[in-house]
Design a protein around this motif. Structure first.
Motif, PDB file in Angstrom:
ATOM      1  N   ALA A 155     -23.088  15.330 -17.139  1.00 53.37           N
ATOM      2  CA  ALA A 155     -23.409  14.526 -18.339  1.00 53.37           C
ATOM      3  C   ALA A 155     -24.748  14.033 -18.680  1.00 53.37           C
ATOM      4  CB  ALA A 155     -22.223  13.259 -18.556  1.00 53.37           C
ATOM      5  N   GLY A 156     -25.664  14.246 -17.608  1.00 54.04           N
ATOM      6  CA  GLY A 156     -27.195  13.965 -18.014  1.00 54.04           C
ATOM      7  C   GLY A 156     -27.531  12.629 -18.229  1.00 54.04           C
ATOM      8  N   LEU A 157     -26.671  11.836 -17.332  1.00 51.61           N
ATOM      9  CA  LEU A 157     -26.869  10.165 -17.567  1.00 51.61           C
ATOM     10  C   LEU A 157     -27.846   9.414 -16.677  1.00 51.61           C
ATOM     11  CD1 LEU A 157     -23.009   9.230 -17.703  1.00 51.61           C
ATOM     12  CD2 LEU A 157     -24.359   9.994 -19.586  1.00 51.61           C
ATOM     13  N   SER A 158     -28.645   8.626 -17.374  1.00 52.41           N
ATOM     14  CA  SER A 158     -29.551   7.861 -16.732  1.00 52.41           C
ATOM     15  C   SER A 158     -28.631   6.760 -15.735  1.00 52.41           C
ATOM     16  CB  SER A 158     -30.440   6.862 -17.438  1.00 52.41           C
ATOM     17  OG  SER A 158     -29.588   6.124 -18.265  1.00 52.41           O
ATOM     18  N   ALA A 159     -29.187   5.959 -14.968  1.00 54.38           N
ATOM     19  CA  ALA A 159     -28.577   4.936 -14.085  1.00 54.38           C
ATOM     20  C   ALA A 159     -27.681   3.910 -14.912  1.00 54.38           C
ATOM     21  CB  ALA A 159     -29.450   4.344 -13.133  1.00 54.38           C
ATOM     22  N   GLY A 160     -28.468   3.524 -15.900  1.00 57.95           N
ATOM     23  CA  GLY A 160     -28.029   2.686 -16.712  1.00 57.95           C
ATOM     24  C   GLY A 160     -26.849   3.365 -17.719  1.00 57.95           C
ATOM     25  N   GLU A 161     -27.024   4.145 -18.024  1.00 58.34           N
ATOM     26  CA  GLU A 161     -25.848   4.892 -18.768  1.00 58.34           C
ATOM     27  C   GLU A 161     -24.651   5.102 -18.118  1.00 58.34           C
ATOM     28  OE1 GLU A 161     -28.329   7.612 -22.314  1.00 58.34           O
ATOM     29  OE2 GLU A 161     -27.841   8.328 -20.133  1.00 58.34           O
ATOM     30  N   LEU A 162     -24.974   5.510 -16.727  1.00 59.34           N
ATOM     31  CA  LEU A 162     -23.801   5.477 -15.740  1.00 59.34           C
ATOM     32  C   LEU A 162     -23.204   4.346 -15.637  1.00 59.34           C
ATOM     33  CD1 LEU A 162     -22.155   7.192 -13.656  1.00 59.34           C
ATOM     34  CD2 LEU A 162     -24.003   6.709 -12.030  1.00 59.34           C
ATOM     35  N   GLY A 163     -23.874   3.220 -15.339  1.00 61.23           N
ATOM     36  CA  GLY A 163     -23.412   1.828 -15.224  1.00 61.23           C
ATOM     37  C   GLY A 163     -22.438   1.432 -16.269  1.00 61.23           C
TER      38      GLY A 163
END
Length: 433
Positions: free
Chosen positions: A47-55
């Motif tokens: 999904a191409g997510l940053s750590a913050g987006e994954l959280g």
């Protein structure tokens, strides 16, 4: 009574089969959770997510479950216990496919909300079945059912680790797991107890709130689930940041914590049958508090890891016993569990954030002082689990009959419901409050 003689016996073959079948279904529910957890890095990359987006995305299942669980009682009322378990567990297993197909944050968030909706509603339905079986058997089985859930997560976690190491595409992995788990559920559900309302029985509200009689039980469950959520999310971080442990040691500490919970739940029913639910929760609260205090004062990896293990042992059986007590206190177990589960599981949603907030203001050690305060509360309010634990079993059965519920039995492998009257479940565990 309109049941056949063999099914009137509380420990009949059909009832024992239903108990072990439900054990498999609990394990299947846990296996779906464990399968998903092992492939989160692949999903993040896909999904191409940053750590913050994954959280943010990983908060979605708890949000979905919290809002959906209050509606599960109505579904159980419409479909009956067995029909609700079959439908909701199938949706939960097949919902495993959605996260693997997500391509960005928005689609993953929606997928995980739906993931949480099906998980939470299925959770309520299977716990309702557990209460029905426990009442029939006249002895504690909820802890071992939840132990099977934990074992399911561990087995699926091992399988997922092997799949990740083999670089198996997660869509293939999740598809295969969903089909296997759905097949297990379909086969297993034929041996469950229907436990459905008779025609004309009053339907529960569409959105269940905890009945007044269960408010203290909500508090017991809230404290236990908060402590479990805090430890589960922060064990590895605490070991690395506070005790300077290596990543491998931190991971091993978390594994020991999860194994301690699973083992305690598997063995917990024997303890409950011996000393009763109230004393069990009091002892559990004391053990969990000792563990949390040991974590808070530890600056070396070994004592901190021991503290987390004690914390896991202490909270492991509390929630299963809360659900069992809720079932004894209500004529409609699924409806009552739906309301109580909403409150108790919401603590798992807020626990990681509260621990992080306290750590930011003070320290991570101070966060586990807060956990120790909450677990010590289990000792103080454990008496709430005495509901129905002496002579209330027959009263509960009579109340259920007055409310228009019938406990269908499966005899000789059949799946037809047999309407019956009040069922004598035998003496329940006693406690010296």
């Amino acid at each position: 009574m309109h049941a056949t003689p063999d099914t009137d016996a509380p420990d009949s073959l059909a009832l024992r089969r239903a108990r072990w079948t439900l054990t498999v279904i609990f394990a299947a529910h846990g296996a779906a959770v464990g399968t998903f957890a092992t492939r989160i890095p692949w999903i993040q990359e896909q999904a191409g997510l940053s750590a913050g987006e994954l959280g943010l995305a990983l908060a979605a299942p708890a949000i979905g479950a919290t809002f959906a669980m209050p509606m599960a009682g109505r579904v159980v009322h419409r479909l009956g216990g067995r029909g609700a378990v079959r439908l909701l567990m199938l949706l939960w297993c097949l919902g495993l496919l959605l996260p693997a197909l997500s391509q960005d944050l928005r689609s993953l968030f929606v997928a995980l909300v739906l993931f949480g909706v099906t998980s939470g509603m299925a959770d309520v339905a299977i716990n309702g079945q557990g209460v029905v079986i426990e009442k029939r058997l006249g002895r504690s089985v909820m802890s071992s059912l939840h132990g099977a859930w934990s074992v399911g997560t561990l087995i699926a976690g091992i399988a997922g680790t092997l799949a990740a190491r083999a670089e198996l595409d997660t869509r293939v992995h999740f598809g295969a797991a969903a089909l296997v788990l759905a097949g297990v559920v379909l086969v297993a559900c034929c041996r469950l107890l229907p436990a459905r309302p008779v025609a004309g029985a009053k339907a529960p509200p569409r959105f269940a709130l905890p009945p007044r009689a269960t408010w203290w039980l909500c508090l017991v469950g809230f404290c236990a689930v908060f402590a479990e959520g805090a430890a589960g999310n922060w064990t590895a971080v605490y070991l690395t940041n506070i005790t300077d442990a290596s990543d491998a040691v931190a991971a091993a500490a978390y594994t020991c914590f999860t194994v301690a919970i699973a083992a305690t739940r598997v063995l917990g029913d024997m303890v409950v049958r011996r000393i009763g639910p109230v004393r069990t929760v009091r002892v559990s609260g004391a053990v969990a508090t000792a563990g949390a205090v040991l974590v808070a004062v530890s600056r070396n990896p070994l004592p901190a890891a021991v503290g987390f293990v004690l914390l896991g042992i202490g909270v492991a059986v509390v929630l299963p016993l809360v659900f069992a007590a809720v079932g004894r206190a209500s004529s409609d177990p699924s409806h009552a569990i739906a309301g109580v589960a909403t409150v108790t599981y919401s603590s798992n949603l807020i626990a990681p954030a509260v621990v992080g907030g306290v750590a930011g203001l003070f320290s991570l050690s101070a966060s586990f002082v807060l956990v120790a305060v909450l677990t010590s509360g289990l000792v103080a309010v454990a008496g709430a689990l005495a509901v129905g634990s002496r002579s209330g079993a027959q009263d509960d059965a009579a109340e259920g009959a007055d409310a228009g519920w019938h406990d269908g039995r499966c005899a000789g492998g059949t799946t037809d419901a047999v309407p019956v009257g009040p069922v004598a479940t035998g003496p329940a565990p006693t406690d010296a409050a």
